[in-house]
Write a protein that holds these residues in place. Structure first.
Motif, mmCIF file in Angstrom:
data_model
loop_
_atom_site.group_PDB
_atom_site.id
_atom_site.type_symbol
_atom_site.label_atom_id
_atom_site.label_comp_id
_atom_site.label_asym_id
_atom_site.label_seq_id
_atom_site.Cartn_x
_atom_site.Cartn_y
_atom_site.Cartn_z
ATOM 1 N N GLY A 176 -17.798 -18.609 27.685
ATOM 2 C CA GLY A 176 -18.731 -17.483 27.646
ATOM 3 C C GLY A 176 -18.056 -16.195 27.216
ATOM 4 N N LEU A 177 -16.862 -15.930 27.757
ATOM 5 C CA LEU A 177 -16.144 -14.703 27.405
ATOM 6 C C LEU A 177 -15.709 -14.716 25.938
ATOM 7 C CD1 LEU A 177 -13.990 -14.324 30.652
ATOM 8 C CD2 LEU A 177 -15.931 -12.916 29.976
ATOM 9 N N ALA A 178 -15.285 -15.889 25.453
ATOM 10 C CA ALA A 178 -14.877 -15.994 24.046
ATOM 11 C C ALA A 178 -16.076 -15.825 23.120
ATOM 12 C CB ALA A 178 -14.207 -17.341 23.794
ATOM 13 N N ALA A 179 -17.219 -16.413 23.482
ATOM 14 C CA ALA A 179 -18.432 -16.251 22.680
ATOM 15 C C ALA A 179 -18.864 -14.791 22.647
ATOM 16 C CB ALA A 179 -19.554 -17.123 23.239
ATOM 17 N N CYS A 180 -18.676 -14.103 23.764
ATOM 18 C CA CYS A 180 -18.946 -12.667 23.810
ATOM 19 C C CYS A 180 -18.117 -11.946 22.760
ATOM 20 C CB CYS A 180 -18.630 -12.113 25.199
ATOM 21 S SG CYS A 180 -18.580 -10.314 25.316
ATOM 22 N N GLY A 181 -16.843 -12.313 22.651
ATOM 23 C CA GLY A 181 -15.960 -11.695 21.667
ATOM 24 C C GLY A 181 -16.420 -11.931 20.246
ATOM 25 N N VAL A 182 -16.877 -13.155 19.957
ATOM 26 C CA VAL A 182 -17.350 -13.481 18.609
ATOM 27 C C VAL A 182 -18.556 -12.612 18.242
ATOM 28 C CG1 VAL A 182 -18.358 -15.281 17.163
ATOM 29 C CG2 VAL A 182 -16.470 -15.841 18.709
ATOM 30 N N ILE A 183 -19.562 -12.613 19.117
ATOM 31 C CA ILE A 183 -20.794 -11.860 18.845
ATOM 32 C C ILE A 183 -20.530 -10.363 18.802
ATOM 33 C CG2 ILE A 183 -23.062 -11.259 19.760
ATOM 34 C CD1 ILE A 183 -23.020 -14.028 18.570
ATOM 35 N N MET A 184 -19.787 -9.874 19.786
ATOM 36 C CA MET A 184 -19.578 -8.428 19.919
ATOM 37 C C MET A 184 -18.817 -7.864 18.718
ATOM 38 S SD MET A 184 -18.103 -6.577 23.293
ATOM 39 C CE MET A 184 -17.553 -4.875 23.291
ATOM 40 N N ASN A 185 -17.798 -8.568 18.254
ATOM 41 C CA ASN A 185 -17.021 -8.077 17.118
ATOM 42 C C ASN A 185 -17.850 -8.054 15.841
ATOM 43 O OD1 ASN A 185 -13.906 -7.544 17.462
ATOM 44 N ND2 ASN A 185 -14.420 -9.160 18.911
ATOM 45 N N ILE A 186 -18.633 -9.103 15.604
ATOM 46 C CA ILE A 186 -19.451 -9.153 14.390
ATOM 47 C C ILE A 186 -20.474 -8.025 14.384
ATOM 48 C CG2 ILE A 186 -21.185 -10.502 13.139
ATOM 49 C CD1 ILE A 186 -19.742 -13.025 14.105
ATOM 50 N N VAL A 187 -21.196 -7.887 15.490
ATOM 51 C CA VAL A 187 -22.282 -6.908 15.564
ATOM 52 C C VAL A 187 -21.735 -5.477 15.525
ATOM 53 C CG1 VAL A 187 -24.154 -6.057 17.021
ATOM 54 C CG2 VAL A 187 -23.799 -8.506 16.766
ATOM 55 N N SER A 188 -20.624 -5.245 16.218
ATOM 56 C CA SER A 188 -20.052 -3.905 16.295
ATOM 57 C C SER A 188 -19.503 -3.444 14.950
ATOM 58 C CB SER A 188 -18.947 -3.868 17.354
ATOM 59 O OG SER A 188 -18.361 -2.598 17.435
ATOM 60 N N THR A 189 -18.709 -4.294 14.288
ATOM 61 C CA THR A 189 -18.121 -3.885 13.005
ATOM 62 C C THR A 189 -19.188 -3.701 11.938
ATOM 63 O OG1 THR A 189 -17.672 -6.229 12.504
ATOM 64 C CG2 THR A 189 -15.871 -4.936 13.421
ATOM 65 N N ALA A 190 -20.271 -4.482 12.017
ATOM 66 C CA ALA A 190 -21.352 -4.338 11.037
ATOM 67 C C ALA A 190 -22.018 -2.965 11.149
ATOM 68 C CB ALA A 190 -22.388 -5.447 11.233
ATOM 69 N N SER A 191 -22.345 -2.537 12.362
ATOM 70 C CA SER A 191 -23.002 -1.229 12.524
ATOM 71 C C SER A 191 -22.036 -0.089 12.227
ATOM 72 C CB SER A 191 -23.565 -1.089 13.935
ATOM 73 O OG SER A 191 -22.547 -1.120 14.905
ATOM 74 N N ASP A 192 -20.750 -0.276 12.567
ATOM 75 C CA ASP A 192 -19.753 0.756 12.253
ATOM 76 C C ASP A 192 -19.634 0.961 10.744
ATOM 77 O OD1 ASP A 192 -19.269 1.077 14.918
ATOM 78 O OD2 ASP A 192 -17.372 -0.023 14.945
#
Length: 689
Positions: A472-488
């Motif tokens: 769960g924590l690793a999946a959080c990292g996958v989703i969070m990094n993709i979504v965050s860098t895209a909006s940035d």
């Protein structure tokens, strides 16, 4: 960087007014030659970006490990970058050696690189989901310490994981840049404000003001650095020094109400809106002054009296899970409301014939823009000049996604299978679009909210016996990094559009900044991790989100059985309370009542539930400074408060570099300044005597 809206940067109001009044910023730069994208990516800009990336990674890492309340650092990045390169070019010009003048496009490249790197310091999860995997946090949380649910931290796999997931979002959002910026004309308030500041720096009047701002920033940076150095001499061990000063008495100190003399959080308080600081204070009072004393009286009834204070099965469980419930309630509300706003906005734009006609064919690659305004035409021309082919972005996304699907399950997290990563990459484009679009409307990034929900879904899917916590924590990292860098990146495209910076130079500077962050963020975290007891709730770096994120994963794999008595009931109450508070605010906004500005933020209220209010007092003092300054001289406060605040944050946080080196070298401060009650002091005197 967090789920809260970025603090308003001075200048965004003026830019909006300028657009509405059809004033033409580009008139000031009509005679200025716009360099091509290669000339924008100069060596001096990239070197400056790298140096500032190192400094800002220390700043963000320190704040992340302390409380997790991170302000917008765009102003500081743009201003310091301007000061460094402007000084360098002025010296060369005086010597007759200057070959290329310093342009606003270079300034934008520096700011983009630095913000991308420091953004990775947040989304990397070194203070949240990655630290939550460690045995250090697991031993304090649940007792679910089987090897499958623990991942020993090391630099190798952390850097590898970040490289595997952090670049995907960049390729994902590139095909949408014209749709978001030209066709839908989304505001992206932080990107617009940053562009306004950079544009103003490079006009004669703006350059003069920028020099004054740099002086204020330098003075406050030096002052806060020296103050941090002075405090170090009195803090030879934990519990010593000014950071443990019982400002409101020892009883209040035990309830974590005190002023800890932190220049960093005074500076953050000066940047954050008044209601953010008020929300933090309200949350601290509700939890530490009212709720926790009541629950602690039930020790032995609601939970075992033999359980350690830092166990999730005791009082810590109430602190963590009630805070998690408020965060999830706030996150769920904002995800739903953002989806509603996104789809309603898309429907309006699709069926509003007049608006579509006025926009013209800019979104389809043409050069015609609304109203034929000079600014719009000039900006659209340069925005469309150096395009990144859509096919290249799609191929890049598919290749990077394929690499991640192969590498992550096999070499980094065996708890995740290839089909888990495939599902994550399948839903990521939808989440990234929604987040980038919503960020353009409201300036809110919900990346970590999506990450929290990913924790619950994937941890429950995998199960505790197969390492569901780590999955769960690793999946959080996958989703969070993709979504965050895209909006940035989309924010940076908006900044580049308004400063005539090439999309290609924006993409490459974001790419390089992301690479810097993937290396620097784990390295800086490792400094702190080896030098201090990171994760200790009573230490200087409690890393509150690490325990909270692991708590969410535990909830996913174990359900309500992991909670102490009545904790579920209280969590449900605060979950719906968070939704009710947000709903009340939206209703007041809908009806145009200005009282919505006085509704607290549940996300901010939840943070002190675990950490306490010591940093909140500092932030409220920052608000008080701004309030008094605005009453005395509002224009001066508007011009220089962000520079002073950034200096306080930078100077104090940069002291972490020599402090960490001294700690690793075994050098301790010579004095321990401690405060004792009269009875305890008398016992100490008798013992010494």
């Amino acid at each position: 960087m967090a789920d809260e809206p970025s603090p308003v940067i001075p200048g965004v109001e003026e830019e909006t007014e300028a657009q509405n009044g059809r004033l033409m910023m580009e008139e000031a730069f009509r005679e200025t030659v716009v360099p091509n994208w290669r000339q924008q990516l100069t060596v001096r800009a990239l070197v400056t970006g790298f140096i500032l990336s190192v400094a800002f990674n220390f700043i963000v890492c320190k704040i992340n490990l302390s409380t997790g309340v991170i302000p917008s650092l765009n102003v500081a990045a743009g201003l310091i970058g301007f000061a460094i390169v402007k000084t360098y070019t002025t010296v060369l010009e005086g010597c007759g050696l200057l070959k290329q003048p310093f342009s606003r496009q270079e300034n934008t490249v520096i700011q983009t690189c630095v913000v991308a790197s420091s953004g990775i310091a947040f989304s990397s999860g070194t203070a949240s989901y990655i630290l939550g995997m460690s045995s250090r946090i697991a031993s304090r949380s649940d007792g679910l310490s089987m090897p499958e649910n623990i991942k020993n931290l090391s630099l190798g796999w952390m850097i590898g994981f970040l490289f595997a997931v952090s670049f995907v979002g960049l390729f994902l959002i590139v095909p949408l840049r014209k749709l978001m910026v030209l066709k839908y004309k989304l505001t992206y308030p932080s990107g617009t404000a940053t562009a306004f500041l950079i544009n103003s720096f490079h006009t004669p009047n703006g350059a003069k003001l920028a020099k004054q701002q740099v002086r204020y920033l330098c003075k406050s940076s030096i002052g806060s650095f020296l103050w941090a150095l002075f405090q170090w001499f009195f803090a030879s061990s934990d519990g010593c020094g000014f950071s443990n000063f019982p400002s409101f008495g020892l009883k209040a100190f035990k309830k974590r109400f005190y002023f800890d003399f932190s220049a960093t959080y005074i500076g953050i308080g000066m940047i954050c809106p008044y209601m953010v600081n008020a929300s933090l204070l309200i949350g601290g009072v509700i939890s530490w002054a009212i709720m926790w004393p009541i629950i602690e009286r039930q020790k032995g009834h609601w939970y075992s009296a033999d359980i350690p204070a830092d166990s999730l099965l005791g009082i810590m469980g109430y602190r963590v899970f009630i805070a998690i419930a408020m965060m999830l309630g706030d996150g769920l509300f904002h995800v739903v409301i953002m989806l509603i706003k996104t789809f309603s906005s898309l429907i309006k734009r699709t069926f509003n014939k007049e608006q579509v006609a006025s926009i013209g064919s800019a979104g389809d690659g043409g050069h015609h823009v609304s109203g034929g305004i000079y600014d719009d035409e000039r900006r659209a021309h340069y925005f469309l000049e150096d395009q990144i082919p859509t096919w290249m972005a799609i191929v890049g996304y598919l290749i990077l996604a394929g690499i991640s699907i192969c590498i992550i399950p096999r070499f980094i997290f065996h708890q995740l299978k290839w089909y888990h990563i495939l599902v994550a990459y399948s839903i990521a484009p939808i989440l990234a679009f929604s987040n980038a679009y919503g960020c353009g409307l409201t300036d809110w990034s919900l990346a970590s909210n999506y990450g929290k929900f990913a924790i619950i879904i994937f941890s429950a899917w995998v199960g505790s016996s197969h390492g569901g916590v780590i999955a769960g924590l690793a999946a959080c990292g996958v989703i969070m990094n993709i979504v965050s860098t895209a909006s940035d990146l989309m924010q940076d495209f908006k900044t580049g559009y308004l400063t005539l910076s090439s999309p290609r130079s924006m993409f490459f500077s974001q790419f390089l900044g992301t690479a810097f962050g993937c290396i620097m963020s784990p390295l800086v975290f490792w400094f702190f991790y080896k030098a201090y007891p990171v994760g200790d709730p009573d230490g200087s770096y409690p890393a509150p989100y690490s325990l909270m994120y692991r708590g969410i994963a535990l909830f996913g794999v174990e359900g309500v059985s992991s909670l102490p008595k009545h904790c579920l009931t209280l969590s449900i109450v605060f979950f719906f309370l968070a939704i009710a508070i947000n709903l009340l605010r939206e209703v007041l906004v809908w009806f145009g009542h200005e009282s919505y500005m006085y509704i607290p933020s549940p996300m901010c209220m939840a943070i002190p539930f675990y950490v306490g209010s010591y940093f909140v007092i500092d932030m409220c003092i920052g608000s008080l400074i701004i309030y008094v300054w605005e009453r005395k001289n509002s224009q001066k406060a508007k011009d220089f408060a962000p520079a002073v605040a950034s200096g306080l944050i930078c100077g104090d946080s940069l002291w972490a570099i020599p402090a960490t080196i001294l700690s690793l070298a075994g050098v301790h401060a010579p004095i321990c300044m401690k405060f004792l009650s009269y009875p305890v002091n008398k016992k100490v005197d008798n013992l010494i005597g």
